[in-house]
Enzyme design. Structure first.
Site, short mmCIF file in Angstrom:
data_model
loop_
_atom_site.label_atom_id
_atom_site.label_comp_id
_atom_site.label_asym_id
_atom_site.label_seq_id
_atom_site.Cartn_x
_atom_site.Cartn_y
_atom_site.Cartn_z
CD GLN A 166 -12.40 -22.31 -61.93
OE1 GLN A 166 -11.85 -21.29 -61.52
NE2 GLN A 166 -13.23 -23.02 -61.19
CG HIS A 177 -10.75 -15.63 -67.88
ND1 HIS A 177 -10.40 -14.37 -67.45
CD2 HIS A 177 -10.87 -16.40 -66.78
CE1 HIS A 177 -10.32 -14.38 -66.14
NE2 HIS A 177 -10.60 -15.59 -65.71
#
Ligand SMILES: Cc1ncc(C[n+]2csc(CCOP(=O)(O)OP(=O)(O)O)c2C)c(N)n1
Ligand SMILES: [Mg+2]
Length: 720
Positions: A464, A513
């Site tokens: 992810q 992220h």
């Protein structure tokens, strides 16, 4: 010291047997087929003599490995109870398993093979002299690395995927009752890799997925010198609610065989997992250099020697009337002689001599097979230009159509279509057997990919975020990448791993992220690393990645710049200049994409987000400063498109590397080193992101390379 201990054990075996008188046979001591008993004992004796040979070869400077099987030889039963069609991943004390399994493969010579491996001969048929591993394609034994427990995620993956080809209606070599065999030591059970894999196994079985996996824990009570607390393994294994439990005393061959048979049958029939707790005693130090007398008392060592499975099996078989003591003595002598003769031959066998030979199994070169594969008829492309995310989605959809064995899996990839919608619609296209969510564990995701790849499926796992690869990295580095190396390319695990990553995400920040380091991927030998910047790059690169996996059986990693997923514009809002039409072909191996200009003053060498930044900077250089800059998008970060870099450097005479990864350990170091190594006369400079993690919010801009920095450095370079 270990050699003397082995010799003492053998002397004891011989003296006990020569004094043994069997008046009335006691068949209960071996209530199984006699030929099995004879075969098992021969394999155990061979394993024992190989241990002795390992120490002798070490002493003469010819051998390089002395981790022995002594004390664990009752594991021989798994060699007889499982078949070459049952994929096996074995603990490093499994000589007897390999030898016994080899009986099912005519023409194999396991003792010779193991000896060639001990002397690291290039003729070792398993690793070609690269490591001492158990394995062999014909035997169905997949080599494993020295990293304890790292084979468990693959074993779980194999078990979960064992029936997938059949379920997908694809040709399937695996018999319907095939199982996976996996063994490990007691200390290894505590490793988080084992814990994670067993957790994933439970998660799958809880949902009634089939997972015929037999895990054998060979519990000798020690991890090198560290004691396993008494009763711990029983407790630990009892805490696996979805796994049937079996146990045996590994110094009792008949009992071990009976328990192992039940466990194997359980897995074959129920298609569910089992664990067999095999208690045993390590008879020697951990390995040659380990003097266990430093942490084991003489009484403890004596007690261990009192549980020698080879002697116990010999006595049982003799007392049961299966073999006469004299026959066992002859067998032992005969095997000992054969092993010594084979060891003498192995010493003289050739070794790997050059770096090229060593690396031949992982060498990366343009491969015509890959090009031909990638060129094959492609389906009709969409007519409208696409974003990067749409391009990836389209290429994945094409892959599902083109490769019926392709599987797409990861966290959230199915119904939701991934965090960024990249896999949207694919579940509807190909169904849940091919596009599915996994549990939240990157290690298990990669383990599933490894197992699927070994079964000739084409896994396309998704991680992810790049930052979340790191806790699972060993599955790529230690498992996926080394498989070809340690098996001379006989075993491999082709896959295309997609990872969303890199920086510049607006409104969604923080390091985790926006991880902008690729160093950990770039330094893995043999792995191909790709970074697309636009939709057309993504389609071409994915086609090439899949062809590399399919035709050249490579591990390919694609890092997708999240910040560019939905980017449409390049220079001005609404210009749509970052959208791209679907291309027809695939990306040529290790070639970049050039955005050319006539007569360049400099070339901006870059990738990922840097491509967009560089193209914007190039426009300003031209408009505001009258300088022309070409932009070379590397697209391949491993291997680097060296020819393109050198050619563009020669053409422009000035190279500015625009690298969004860090200044230290980043991609720019490699590009500049490549130019220096090649003696390029071009003037060189670089702009990079800072040696920092990426902070949350606007402060991120302080550490990420910017358009302004490119401009400034380009102007400086052009003044040189
Ligand atoms: C991840 C990892 N950490 C450390 C080691 C070094 N090491 C090799 S074997 C071993 C002990 C393993 O003990 P156990 O699992 O009980 O197997 P045994 O040797 O007793 O059969 C250790 C610590 C390793 N190979 N891998
Ligand atoms: Mg142990």
């Amino acid at each position: 010291m270990s050699l003397e201990r082995l010799q003492r054990l053998n002397r004891r075996l011989r003296s006990v047997l020569s004094e043994l008188a069997v008046d009335v046979p006691e068949p209960d001591r071996w209530p199984h087929p006699p030929e099995l008993g004879r075969a098992f004992l021969a394999s155990m004796l061979t394993a024992r003599h190989l241990d002795t040979a390992a120490f002798e070869l070490r002493a003469s400077g010819d051998g390089h490995y002395t981790i022995c099987s002594a004390g664990h030889e009752a594991n021989v039963v798994f060699g007889g109870l499982t078949r070459p069609s049952d994929p096996a991943l074995l603990h490093y004390r499994s000589a007897a398993v390999q030898i016994e399994r080899a009986r099912q493969v005519p023409g194999s010579d396991p003792a010779r093979d193991i000896l060639l491996s001990l002397v690291a001969s290039s003729e070792d048929p398993v690793s070609g002299g690269r490591h001492k591993v158990f394995g062999g394609k014909a035997l169905g034994i997949i080599p494993k690395t020295s990293t304890i427990a790292s084979h468990l995620p693959r074993a779980v993956g194999l078990a979960l995927m064992l029936e997938r080809r059949r379920r997908l209606g694809l040709a399937c070599d695996s018999p319907e009752d095939a199982i996976v065999l996996c063994s490990l030591g007691d200390a290894s059970v505590n490793h988080s890799t084992a814990a994670g894999a067993l957790g994933a196994l439970g998660w799958a079985v809880h949902q009634r997925l089939t997972a015929p996996l037999l895990v054998v824990v060979e519990d000798n009570g020690l991890g090198i010198s560290v004691r396993t607390p008494s009763g711990w393994i029983e407790q630990r294994l009892a805490a696996l609610p979805h796994v049937a439990r079996f146990q045996a005393a590994g110094w009792e061959l008949a009992e071990t065989y009976a328990a192992a048979r039940q466990a194997v049958e359980h897995c074959r029939k129920t298609r569910r997992p089992a664990v067999l707790h095999l208690r045993c005693f390590r008879l020697l130090g951990h390995a040659g250099s380990d003097a266990d007398t430093g942490y084991r008392s003489p009484a403890e060592i004596e007690r261990a020697e009192g549980h020698d499975p080879v002697l116990a099996a010999a006595l049982d078989l003799a007392r049961a009337g299966v073999l006469h003591p004299e026959e066992i003595l002859e067998l032992d002598e005969h095997i000992g002689k054969d092993v010594r003769a084979e060891a003498a031959r192995a010493r003289l066998r050739p070794k790997l001599r050059t770096a090229a030979e060593v690396a031949s199994a992982i060498a990366l070169e343009p491969d015509r097979r890959v090009e031909q594969h990638a060129e094959r008829a492609l389906r009709h492309p969409p007519s409208t230009p696409m974003t990067l995310a749409q391009g990836i989605n389209w290429a994945l959809s094409e892959a599902l159509e083109r490769y019926p064995e392709a599987l797409i899996f990861g966290e959230d990839v199915a119904k939701k279509g991934g965090v960024y919608g990249v896999t949207k619609g694919l579940l509807a296209q190909a169904g849940p057997a091919r596009v599915f969510n996994t549990l939240l564990d990157e290690q298990s995701i990669l383990g599933l990919a490894l197992g699927a790849a070994n079964l000739d499926l084409l896994p396309i796992p998704e991680i992810q975020y790049l930052a979340y690869l790191h806790n699972a990295e060993d599955q790529l580095r230690g498992e996926a990448a080394t498989m070809r190396f340690f098996s001379r390319g006989a075993y491999d695990n082709p896959m295309v791993v997609r990872i969303a990553g890199l920086g510049y995400q607006k409104g969604f920040g923080g390091h985790f992220h926006n991880d902008n380091s690729l160093a950990v991927l770039r330094d893995i030998p043999g792995i191909v690393l790709l970074v697309p910047a636009r939709a057309d790059d993504a389609v071409e690169l994915l086609r090439t990645a899949l062809a590399l996996a399919r035709a050249a059986r490579r591990v390919v990693v694609i890092v997708e710049p999240i910040a560019l997923y939905h980017t449409r514009d390049l220079y001005a809002e609404g210009d749509g200049a970052w959208l791209a039409a679907c291309p027809k072909g695939a990306a040529p191996f290790a070639k970049g994409r050039l955005y050319p200009v006539d007569d360049p003053n400099l070339v901006l060498v870059t990738f990922g987000n840097g491509v967009r930044l560089s193209r914007r900077a190039a426009l300003r250089l031209e408009r505001e400063h009258g300088l022309s800059a070409s932009v070379l998008d590397l697209r391949f970060l491993a291997p680097l498109p060296a020819e393109d870099i050198l050619a563009q450097a020669a053409r422009a005479g000035r190279v500015l590397v625009v690298d969004e990864t860090r200044r230290s350990g980043g991609v720019s170091e490699a590009i500049l080193a490549l130019l220096v190594d090649a003696g390029s006369p071009a003037k060189l400079a670089r702009v990079t992101s800072a040696d920092s993690f990426i902070p949350l919010g606007e402060a991120a801009e302080q550490v990420l390379v910017s358009e302004a920095q490119i401009l400034e450095r380009a102007l400086w370079l052009c003044r040189q």
